[in-house]
Design a protein around this motif. Structure first.
Motif, PDB file in Angstrom:
ATOM      1  N   PHE A  75       0.830  -1.204   0.000  1.00 53.61           N
ATOM      2  CA  PHE A  75       0.000   0.000   0.000  1.00 53.61           C
ATOM      3  C   PHE A  75       0.868   1.258   0.000  1.00 53.61           C
ATOM      4  O   PHE A  75       0.349   2.359   0.080  1.00 53.61           O
ATOM      5  N   ASP A  76       2.173   1.102  -0.069  1.00 57.48           N
ATOM      6  CA  ASP A  76       3.108   2.223  -0.042  1.00 57.48           C
ATOM      7  C   ASP A  76       2.894   3.098  -1.271  1.00 57.48           C
ATOM      8  O   ASP A  76       3.036   2.633  -2.413  1.00 57.48           O
ATOM      9  N   ILE A  77       2.564   4.357  -1.066  1.00 54.46           N
ATOM     10  CA  ILE A  77       2.208   5.245  -2.179  1.00 54.46           C
ATOM     11  C   ILE A  77       3.375   5.456  -3.138  1.00 54.46           C
ATOM     12  O   ILE A  77       3.190   5.362  -4.355  1.00 54.46           O
ATOM     13  N   PRO A  78       4.601   5.738  -2.678  1.00 53.09           N
ATOM     14  CA  PRO A  78       5.703   5.882  -3.641  1.00 53.09           C
ATOM     15  C   PRO A  78       5.964   4.602  -4.441  1.00 53.09           C
ATOM     16  O   PRO A  78       6.239   4.655  -5.638  1.00 53.09           O
ATOM     17  N   ALA A  79       5.849   3.444  -3.788  1.00 52.93           N
ATOM     18  CA  ALA A  79       6.052   2.174  -4.499  1.00 52.93           C
ATOM     19  C   ALA A  79       4.951   1.943  -5.523  1.00 52.93           C
ATOM     20  O   ALA A  79       5.211   1.469  -6.634  1.00 52.93           O
ATOM     21  N   LEU A  80       3.727   2.292  -5.161  1.00 54.19           N
ATOM     22  CA  LEU A  80       2.619   2.152  -6.116  1.00 54.19           C
ATOM     23  C   LEU A  80       2.789   3.101  -7.301  1.00 54.19           C
ATOM     24  O   LEU A  80       2.534   2.719  -8.451  1.00 54.19           O
ATOM     25  N   ALA A  81       3.213   4.333  -7.024  1.00 49.69           N
ATOM     26  CA  ALA A  81       3.429   5.290  -8.111  1.00 49.69           C
ATOM     27  C   ALA A  81       4.512   4.782  -9.067  1.00 49.69           C
ATOM     28  O   ALA A  81       4.364   4.889 -10.293  1.00 49.69           O
ATOM     29  N   GLU A  82       5.576   4.235  -8.517  1.00 56.21           N
ATOM     30  CA  GLU A  82       6.640   3.673  -9.366  1.00 56.21           C
ATOM     31  C   GLU A  82       6.128   2.475 -10.162  1.00 56.21           C
ATOM     32  O   GLU A  82       6.440   2.321 -11.344  1.00 56.21           O
ATOM     33  N   GLN A  83       5.328   1.648  -9.517  1.00 62.05           N
ATOM     34  CA  GLN A  83       4.747   0.485 -10.198  1.00 62.05           C
ATOM     35  C   GLN A  83       3.863   0.933 -11.366  1.00 62.05           C
ATOM     36  O   GLN A  83       3.898   0.348 -12.444  1.00 62.05           O
ATOM     37  N   PHE A  84       3.076   1.977 -11.159  1.00 57.65           N
ATOM     38  CA  PHE A  84       2.189   2.460 -12.226  1.00 57.65           C
ATOM     39  C   PHE A  84       2.968   3.129 -13.350  1.00 57.65           C
ATOM     40  O   PHE A  84       2.529   3.128 -14.490  1.00 57.65           O
ATOM     41  N   ARG A  85       4.124   3.736 -13.021  1.00 52.21           N
ATOM     42  CA  ARG A  85       4.952   4.310 -14.087  1.00 52.21           C
ATOM     43  C   ARG A  85       5.552   3.205 -14.957  1.00 52.21           C
ATOM     44  O   ARG A  85       5.622   3.338 -16.172  1.00 52.21           O
ATOM     45  N   GLN A  86       5.978   2.126 -14.324  1.00 45.97           N
ATOM     46  CA  GLN A  86       6.592   1.039 -15.074  1.00 45.97           C
ATOM     47  C   GLN A  86       5.560   0.147 -15.755  1.00 45.97           C
ATOM     48  O   GLN A  86       5.771  -0.294 -16.879  1.00 45.97           O
ATOM     49  N   ASN A  87       4.481  -0.150 -15.068  1.00 45.82           N
ATOM     50  CA  ASN A  87       3.431  -1.034 -15.594  1.00 45.82           C
ATOM     51  C   ASN A  87       2.076  -0.361 -15.407  1.00 45.82           C
ATOM     52  O   ASN A  87       1.408  -0.586 -14.395  1.00 45.82           O
ATOM     53  N   PRO A  88       1.655   0.461 -16.349  1.00 45.19           N
ATOM     54  CA  PRO A  88       0.365   1.149 -16.189  1.00 45.19           C
ATOM     55  C   PRO A  88      -0.788   0.155 -16.110  1.00 45.19           C
ATOM     56  O   PRO A  88      -0.708  -0.961 -16.631  1.00 45.19           O
ATOM     57  N   LEU A  89      -1.831   0.582 -15.456  1.00 43.43           N
ATOM     58  CA  LEU A  89      -3.031  -0.245 -15.371  1.00 43.43           C
ATOM     59  C   LEU A  89      -3.651  -0.409 -16.750  1.00 43.43           C
ATOM     60  O   LEU A  89      -3.550   0.479 -17.600  1.00 43.43           O
ATOM     61  N   SER A  90      -4.319  -1.507 -16.951  1.00 42.84           N
ATOM     62  CA  SER A  90      -5.015  -1.721 -18.224  1.00 42.84           C
ATOM     63  C   SER A  90      -6.177  -0.736 -18.329  1.00 42.84           C
ATOM     64  O   SER A  90      -6.653  -0.199 -17.327  1.00 42.84           O
ATOM     65  N   ALA A  91      -6.640  -0.522 -19.530  1.00 41.14           N
ATOM     66  CA  ALA A  91      -7.744   0.415 -19.755  1.00 41.14           C
ATOM     67  C   ALA A  91      -8.996  -0.038 -19.019  1.00 41.14           C
ATOM     68  O   ALA A  91      -9.731   0.781 -18.454  1.00 41.14           O
TER      69      ALA A  91
END
Length: 161
Positions: A75-91
């Protein structure tokens, strides 16, 4: 109320952010119910409790869906932000999660069309309502637009910044 607000602002974890935000709302219910004024203070307390509970539940479902779809197992916000930059959510995930976060937090801050309940609450408990409107609504407004736009890049192209 102050502890919940400070905890939410200082939190870098989505779970604690949500927990502290909800913790800040509990004194609001109590203050309106106990120290409110007017004939409709109990109705105002019931109405704010129902609206905020429904909004919080929708936001919680959106946050859980965001956690499950991220694949980061945190649930770590910086880790989630990095995860979304590398692997964006599907449409499809974005179409599901974005409205839940926007409407959930939108109900909490009484965005249109969920804007009818605050007027009754403000007339029943003006000092408490000023704290609620002055701090919690501004905080929720920041989150209702910032978090969904940050997590759903497809929406960023549509006008979120």
């Amino acid at each position: 109320m102050a502890g919940g607000i400070l905890g939410a602002f200082a939190s870098l974890d989505l779970f604690f952010f949500y927990f502290f935000h909800e913790l800040a709302l509990v004194p609001t219910f109590i203050m309106i119910g106990v120290w409110g004024r007017g004939e409709q203070k109990n109705y105002a307390t019931f109405q704010i409790t129902m609206y905020l509970s429904v909004g919080a539940l929708i936001a919680l479902l959106g946050l859980i869906a965001l956690y499950l779809e991220s694949g980061a197992n945190t649930f770590d916000i910086p880790a989630l932000a990095e995860q979304f930059r590398q692997n964006p959510l599907s449409a499809n995930a974005q179409r599901f999660i974005f409205p839940m976060l926007l409407f959930g937090f939108g109900i909490l801050v009484s965005l249109w069309p969920f804007h009818t309940w605050p007027s009754r609450v403000r007339f029943s408990a003006s000092p408490t309502a000023m704290l609620h409107a002055g701090v919690l609504k501004k905080f929720g407004s920041t989150v209702s637009f910032g978090l969904p736009c940050q997590c759903c890049p497809m929406r960023r192209k549509a006008g979120c910044r």
